[in-house]
Structures are given as C-alpha cells and as structure tokens.
Write an enzyme that holds these catalytic residues in place. Sequence first.
Site, PDB file in Angstrom:
ATOM      1  N   ASN A 256       0.845  -1.202   0.000  1.00 56.67           N
ATOM      2  CA  ASN A 256       0.000   0.000   0.000  1.00 56.67           C
ATOM      3  C   ASN A 256       0.879   1.252   0.000  1.00 56.67           C
ATOM      4  OD1 ASN A 256      -1.828   2.032   0.468  1.00 56.67           O
ATOM      5  ND2 ASN A 256      -2.870   1.003   2.153  1.00 56.67           N
TER       6      ASN A 256
ATOM      7  N   CYS B  95      -2.182   5.150   0.321  1.00 58.73           N
ATOM      8  CA  CYS B  95      -3.218   5.620   1.242  1.00 58.73           C
ATOM      9  C   CYS B  95      -3.101   7.134   1.398  1.00 58.73           C
ATOM     10  CB  CYS B  95      -3.084   4.962   2.616  1.00 58.73           C
ATOM     11  SG  CYS B  95      -4.308   5.636   3.784  1.00 58.73           S
TER      12      CYS B  95
ATOM     13  N   LYS C 274       0.073  -1.400  -4.909  1.00 56.35           N
ATOM     14  CA  LYS C 274      -1.179  -0.666  -5.102  1.00 56.35           C
ATOM     15  C   LYS C 274      -0.877   0.806  -5.389  1.00 56.35           C
ATOM     16  CE  LYS C 274      -5.838  -0.122  -3.302  1.00 56.35           C
ATOM     17  NZ  LYS C 274      -6.813  -0.663  -2.342  1.00 56.35           N
TER      18      LYS C 274
END
Lengths: 252, 303
Positions: free
Chosen positions: B126, B129, B164
């Site tokens: 990730n 975010c 991501k």
Amino acid sequence: MISDLRVMSNDEIAFNTYEMKLYGPAVAQYTMPGQFLHLRIGEGYEHMLRRPISIADVDLIRNVVTIVYKQLGEGTAWLRSRKPEDLINVLGPQGNGFNVNQYSQEHLIVIGGGVGVPPLYYLTKQLAKNNKVTAILGFQDQSSVFYEEAFSKFSEVYIATNDGSYGEKGFVTDILESQQLTNHPYYACGPTPMLKAIQNKLDGVSGYLSFEERMGCGIGACFACVCESTNQQGYVKICQDGPVLKAREVIL
Amino acid sequence: MNLNVDLNGLLLKNPIMPASGCFGFGKEFSQFYNLNELGAIVIKAATGEQRFGNPTPRVAETSGGMLNAIGLQNPGVEGIIEKELPFLQGIDSPVIANVAGSLPEEYVHVAKLLNEVDRVDALELNISCPNVKEGGVQFGTDPRQAADLTSLVKQATNKPIFVKLSPNVSDIGEIAEAVEQAGADGISMINTLTGMRIDLHTKQPIISNRTGGLSGPAIKPIAIRMINEVRNRVNLPIIGMGGVASSEDVLEMLLAGADAVAVGTANFQNPMICKEIIDELPQTLMKYGFQSIKEVRNSRCLN
C-alpha cells in the site's frame, strides 16, 4: 438480514421529522429495542451509503416496524418522498440493543435528544412492564417536539426545549438536576455532546448510551464509526459493538 | 464457464475479490455468503503496531461515491496474524494481505511477519493511502521511492507482491514501470482520489481529517483510463478497481487491461455484491460475445 420492506405510511410528526411505518415478514426479527435498520437509498449508484435509522417501535403481531427520521440531506429527502406500497431495501436489524431484562421493580430513567428519542420509545414500552420509567426528552423548540403523548402511556414525561418554547427551558441534564433524578439507572440516546453531558452528570450511576454516527458498511467491516473505549482493544465499533454501549465503556 | 485467472502464478477461481479496507478481515461478510465463492480475499491494511486511525466523522457520501479517511486503523500485523487470520483458515480462496507503514523499515517488518504465515498467499503493497500523515501515498507519488520500497519489501518475502498505485499522480505509467523494474509481481490500481466536502450548516469539512479518499462509481472512468494507460506500458498482471458495482463494470475493467477486478465501495451499498457479480459474470461475458476470460483478454482495448 437483507430484505425489502413495504412502506405503509410516511407522515410528518414534527418540524422536518417524519414517522415511517414499514411492513414485511422480516420484521418478526426486530425484537430488541436499540437496534437499527441500515436503509438503502435511491435507485442505481447515486447513493452508495445506506442510512442507519433506529427502530422506534415494532408491532410483532402485524409485522410493522416504525422508524422516525429527520430530513436533513438528499438521502432523507428520498426517504421522505416514499409513498405507501413503495419498497425499501433494509439491512438489519443491526448492532447491539438495550438489555430490557436487567432490572425489575426499579425506577429507571430514559433520556432522549431530538432524533435520539425514537429508540427509547420501544425501550420504554418494554421496561415499563416491570419497572417505573421516567422519560426526559429534549428538543430544539416547540415545533420539534414529538412522541410526548406516546411516552406518557408508559412513563412520566418531562420535556426540555433549548429555547423554552415548550416544557422546561434548557437541556435534559437540567431536568435530571431539577427533578432530582440523578441516582437511577438510565438509558440515553442523542447527539454526542448530550451523551457526554449525561455521562459527566451521572458519573457513577449505571447507564447505557446509544450513539449516532456517520456509518459506512454498518456491519463492522469498514471502521468508519469507531469510538474510543476503556476496553482492552481501546475502541468500539458503533455499528457492531453498539449503538448501545455501557456508559463507562466509552471515552467521549 | 471457466472463470479461472492466473496472476503471475497466483491462481484464482474467478477474477473477483473485495478491495482492501472495504471488507474488514472477511468475518462480517461471511454471514451473507460463503467466502469460498470469492476469487481472492483482500484484507484490511496491516501496519507494524496497532493504529487507532483518524477522529470521526471518517466518511461522507458524495454523488455516486463516498469520501473516507479511516486512517489505517488496524490491530497491527501481529494482532491480525493472531486474531483475524485464523478465521480464514477454513477458506480455500487465496488471501492477499495489504501492507502499510510510515517508514520503509515498517513495511519490511510487516512483510517479514506475514511471510511466515501460510494463510497469506500474496502481499499488496500500500503506497497509496491518502489519509495518513506519514508513509502511504508518499511512497506512491515518486517513481524512485516506489521502486526502492518495492525492491526492499521484495527482499523480505517469498510471496508475490502487488503494488497498489495512487491515482493522485501526474504520470501513473511512470510509477508502474518503476515498480515493474524493481521486481513487483503485479499491480493493483487505483486507490482513492483525494477529495473534500464542506457541511453547509457548520461551514466546516464533513470529514474531521478535512480531506478523504474518493471512491465509488464516480471514479470508475478515471480508473478505466489509468488501467488502460498502465496496461500499455507494463506486462505485469493488474488487479483493477475503482467504482466497480456490476458485472458490466468488471468486463469494462478487463477490456481496459485488468486481469482481475476488486470491488470496494459497492460492498457497503449491497453486502452481497461480490457474490452477485460472480454469479452474473458468465452471462454478461456471453451477452457481449465472449466464451471465456481469455477471449476478453484478446479483445483488450489497447493502443
């Protein structure tokens, strides 16, 4: 758990405040006061979030559930425009409600503010079977007052309005003080500042708080509606652990 | 119809999975359908220590979508391994664990611990975010940092890594190429777009973090465009996401160049949506003239 309920009626009962009755077989599951329904809003993808609305009353013989909502934004405007026979997709009943069997032969206090009043009605009906109940209901002004008569069938009722246009002028906490009701087990539902004031005022008294919060999934998966807690993990999810929580369990 | 998908060695029985953060750790949704139906299960982000996230309100509805600023609330990687992953033990769908952190060392720590867990089949890195002050999207907006973090985490695990990507960049293809060269096994895209809403009554932002990540059908055309852009520049498998709410949306993502598709916000409107999409997918593919996922891949809308 997910079901379509049919609208029976949808009427304005106070300023911008609507009472909707819905019916369907799923209502037979709605036995616990304090739980909420997570209502799907609109057609297609305009509204991606459901709206959590408390159960105000249930008629288990006719399978009719009553909810009360305030029209504030577009989602509740859609609810307001529902007509009898329309279907509404309902997820629920969700969350943990009030335990109605904890007390008997007690003098209990229910304290509601605005649209926090409705879930206390279904609660009061059940508590009053074995207890004396006093209801303290707070509203903004006279035009916002509802359910006074309904409560009076099961409890003694005090009304407070912020501007004094009806009942006593002030807040629900003022009535707790003036009527010397600060030593009884209590159940409260309303905006967080009101719950915080009650938590302070009734510190040391056994009580339950029911919360309003913006929710995402409504099933405990998304962590949108958390509240700091004294429990081991440090937080509670309003939708899953609540909306009813022990007053001592939450840090406001 | 055979819906099997092979993501660089990660085999899925169908291309549909929930998006990280929209599905918790699976337990809540198992009351609605059997999680074995899913192509994969992507669990909520893990950080090194437990995090309590941002103050509430954390969500706000927008037209065709929503803003969220949860702030990576999670019980920490060890809490997830001890308390959340055991529930998924009886499920045969692969589990993809989302890995987040403030510093590269935290990502590496989380990846190392998850590497020891058999129930985790792949990691989703990730770097996108938008709702935390440190880390998160900071690693996803600069190709060099994205590549460095990817290769660091790659060294810490034997499991495949899907990076991501954030849409809050001017050239997403450049980031995708950088992580491909750094050893990523796949890409998942897109995370949310930073947005904001103001309450007209209070004149203040609705979300207490002020800004939040925009998701839902409102962002789908952006996701489609970005997936297509990245598809034209890298060979890695892509898990496509961003506003998917129907089997038609899945087909559109596949035609844009995705190999699998994640469903996020739509789970909140309809908790059954992933299962419904999986059930409908064969019919939808046939309706548009496809007999298999492979045929869709051959019809990808490439430059």
